[in-house]
Write a protein that holds these residues in place. Structure first.
Motif, mmCIF file in Angstrom:
data_model
loop_
_atom_site.group_PDB
_atom_site.id
_atom_site.type_symbol
_atom_site.label_atom_id
_atom_site.label_comp_id
_atom_site.label_asym_id
_atom_site.label_seq_id
_atom_site.Cartn_x
_atom_site.Cartn_y
_atom_site.Cartn_z
ATOM 1 N N GLY A 231 0.829 -1.195 0.000
ATOM 2 C CA GLY A 231 0.000 0.000 0.000
ATOM 3 C C GLY A 231 0.860 1.240 0.000
ATOM 4 N N ILE A 232 0.226 2.399 -0.163
ATOM 5 C CA ILE A 232 0.918 3.680 -0.173
ATOM 6 C C ILE A 232 0.248 4.575 0.863
ATOM 7 C CG2 ILE A 232 1.554 5.693 -1.568
ATOM 8 C CD1 ILE A 232 1.494 3.848 -4.016
ATOM 9 N N TYR A 233 1.060 5.112 1.773
ATOM 10 C CA TYR A 233 0.557 5.853 2.924
ATOM 11 C C TYR A 233 1.463 7.042 3.219
ATOM 12 C CZ TYR A 233 -1.491 1.221 3.513
ATOM 13 O OH TYR A 233 -2.145 0.045 3.297
ATOM 14 N N THR A 234 1.023 7.902 4.131
ATOM 15 C CA THR A 234 1.915 8.951 4.623
ATOM 16 C C THR A 234 3.062 8.265 5.364
ATOM 17 O OG1 THR A 234 0.711 9.170 6.705
ATOM 18 C CG2 THR A 234 0.057 10.644 4.886
ATOM 19 N N TYR A 235 4.146 9.001 5.567
ATOM 20 C CA TYR A 235 5.341 8.421 6.192
ATOM 21 C C TYR A 235 5.028 7.775 7.545
ATOM 22 C CZ TYR A 235 9.851 8.055 8.476
ATOM 23 O OH TYR A 235 10.946 7.572 9.154
ATOM 24 N N GLU A 236 4.309 8.499 8.389
ATOM 25 C CA GLU A 236 4.034 7.994 9.744
ATOM 26 C C GLU A 236 3.196 6.722 9.710
ATOM 27 O OE1 GLU A 236 3.558 11.167 8.761
ATOM 28 O OE2 GLU A 236 5.116 12.196 9.915
ATOM 29 N N VAL A 237 2.188 6.688 8.858
ATOM 30 C CA VAL A 237 1.333 5.501 8.753
ATOM 31 C C VAL A 237 2.142 4.331 8.192
ATOM 32 C CG1 VAL A 237 -0.696 4.516 7.603
ATOM 33 C CG2 VAL A 237 -0.805 6.821 8.568
ATOM 34 N N ALA A 238 2.956 4.588 7.168
ATOM 35 C CA ALA A 238 3.778 3.531 6.566
ATOM 36 C C ALA A 238 4.736 2.934 7.596
ATOM 37 C CB ALA A 238 4.547 4.072 5.366
ATOM 38 N N GLU A 239 5.426 3.781 8.350
ATOM 39 C CA GLU A 239 6.364 3.297 9.366
ATOM 40 C C GLU A 239 5.652 2.498 10.447
ATOM 41 O OE1 GLU A 239 9.756 3.360 9.780
ATOM 42 O OE2 GLU A 239 9.860 4.086 7.713
ATOM 43 N N SER A 240 4.468 2.950 10.842
ATOM 44 C CA SER A 240 3.693 2.243 11.852
ATOM 45 C C SER A 240 3.286 0.852 11.359
ATOM 46 C CB SER A 240 2.453 3.062 12.211
ATOM 47 O OG SER A 240 1.621 2.346 13.089
ATOM 48 N N LYS A 241 2.841 0.773 10.124
ATOM 49 C CA LYS A 241 2.441 -0.526 9.555
ATOM 50 C C LYS A 241 3.633 -1.472 9.483
ATOM 51 C CE LYS A 241 -1.749 0.734 7.117
ATOM 52 N NZ LYS A 241 -2.674 -0.174 7.761
ATOM 53 N N VAL A 242 4.796 -0.968 9.060
ATOM 54 C CA VAL A 242 5.998 -1.804 8.989
ATOM 55 C C VAL A 242 6.338 -2.359 10.373
ATOM 56 C CG1 VAL A 242 8.508 -1.743 8.634
ATOM 57 C CG2 VAL A 242 6.974 -0.749 6.924
ATOM 58 N N ALA A 243 6.312 -1.507 11.385
ATOM 59 C CA ALA A 243 6.640 -1.947 12.747
ATOM 60 C C ALA A 243 5.654 -3.013 13.238
ATOM 61 C CB ALA A 243 6.647 -0.752 13.698
ATOM 62 N N LYS A 244 4.363 -2.818 12.971
ATOM 63 C CA LYS A 244 3.356 -3.782 13.404
ATOM 64 C C LYS A 244 3.508 -5.124 12.689
ATOM 65 C CE LYS A 244 -0.044 -0.309 14.684
ATOM 66 N NZ LYS A 244 -1.304 0.332 14.323
ATOM 67 N N VAL A 245 3.788 -5.065 11.380
ATOM 68 C CA VAL A 245 3.964 -6.304 10.608
ATOM 69 C C VAL A 245 5.179 -7.075 11.107
ATOM 70 C CG1 VAL A 245 4.597 -7.195 8.321
ATOM 71 C CG2 VAL A 245 2.743 -5.531 8.546
ATOM 72 N N ILE A 246 6.290 -6.386 11.308
ATOM 73 C CA ILE A 246 7.513 -7.058 11.762
ATOM 74 C C ILE A 246 7.308 -7.680 13.141
ATOM 75 C CG2 ILE A 246 9.910 -6.664 12.474
ATOM 76 C CD1 ILE A 246 10.115 -4.695 10.097
ATOM 77 N N LYS A 247 6.663 -6.944 14.050
ATOM 78 C CA LYS A 247 6.405 -7.500 15.388
ATOM 79 C C LYS A 247 5.505 -8.731 15.298
ATOM 80 C CE LYS A 247 4.606 -6.424 19.999
ATOM 81 N NZ LYS A 247 4.500 -7.821 20.267
ATOM 82 N N PHE A 248 4.443 -8.635 14.514
ATOM 83 C CA PHE A 248 3.522 -9.766 14.351
ATOM 84 C C PHE A 248 4.255 -10.971 13.759
ATOM 85 C CE2 PHE A 248 0.137 -11.990 11.894
ATOM 86 C CZ PHE A 248 -0.693 -12.329 12.959
ATOM 87 N N ALA A 249 5.091 -10.741 12.769
ATOM 88 C CA ALA A 249 5.843 -11.835 12.142
ATOM 89 C C ALA A 249 6.791 -12.483 13.149
ATOM 90 C CB ALA A 249 6.620 -11.318 10.935
ATOM 91 N N ARG A 250 7.532 -11.687 13.905
ATOM 92 C CA ARG A 250 8.471 -12.237 14.891
ATOM 93 C C ARG A 250 7.731 -12.997 15.989
ATOM 94 N NH1 ARG A 250 10.285 -10.640 11.108
ATOM 95 N NH2 ARG A 250 12.219 -9.546 10.695
ATOM 96 N N ASP A 251 6.611 -12.430 16.434
ATOM 97 C CA ASP A 251 5.818 -13.096 17.471
ATOM 98 C C ASP A 251 5.308 -14.454 17.005
ATOM 99 O OD1 ASP A 251 6.208 -10.903 19.119
ATOM 100 O OD2 ASP A 251 4.159 -10.117 18.902
#
Length: 106
Positions: free
Chosen positions: A73-93
């Motif tokens: 997807g394409i988002y504002t910087y803050e939303v994009a960074e937040s999504k990346v952090a959530k995805v990485i945490k979910f994947a690691r968990d």
């Protein structure tokens, strides 16, 4: 020296220069291929964090698998960074090394 500008200054009239607001710069969220994360997990992540329906998620997952990356997807910087952090945490968990990143959109 009584120009119109002088009269405005003498009368206390203020002029406001309005700046044209620029829309925020947009960023792509990219998901990267790896040899360990299952295709089913990638589809789940796309549905859960990017609100993709099953067919959209399947299509992006196939892009990731065949091209090495896919645009989530394409988002504002803050939303994009937040999504990346959530995805990485979910994947690691969930024991997956899934990689996700952002880059400026054209």
């Amino acid at each position: 020296m009584s120009s119109e500008t002088d009269r405005d200054e003498q009368s206390g009239t203020a002029t406001v220069n309005k700046k044209k607001l620029q829309p925020p710069r947009m960023h792509k969220v990219l998901m990267h291929n790896d040899d360990y994360t299952t295709m089913e997990f990638v589809v789940l992540v796309l549905q859960k964090f990017f609100n993709k329906n099953y067919n959209e998620a399947q299509s992006i997952m196939l892009d990731v698998h065949s091209s090495g990356y896919g645009v989530c997807g394409i988002y504002t910087y803050e939303v994009a960074e937040s999504k990346v952090a959530k995805v990485i945490k979910f994947a690691r968990d969930n024991g997956h090394p899934l990689r996700c990143s952002t880059e400026p959109s054209e």
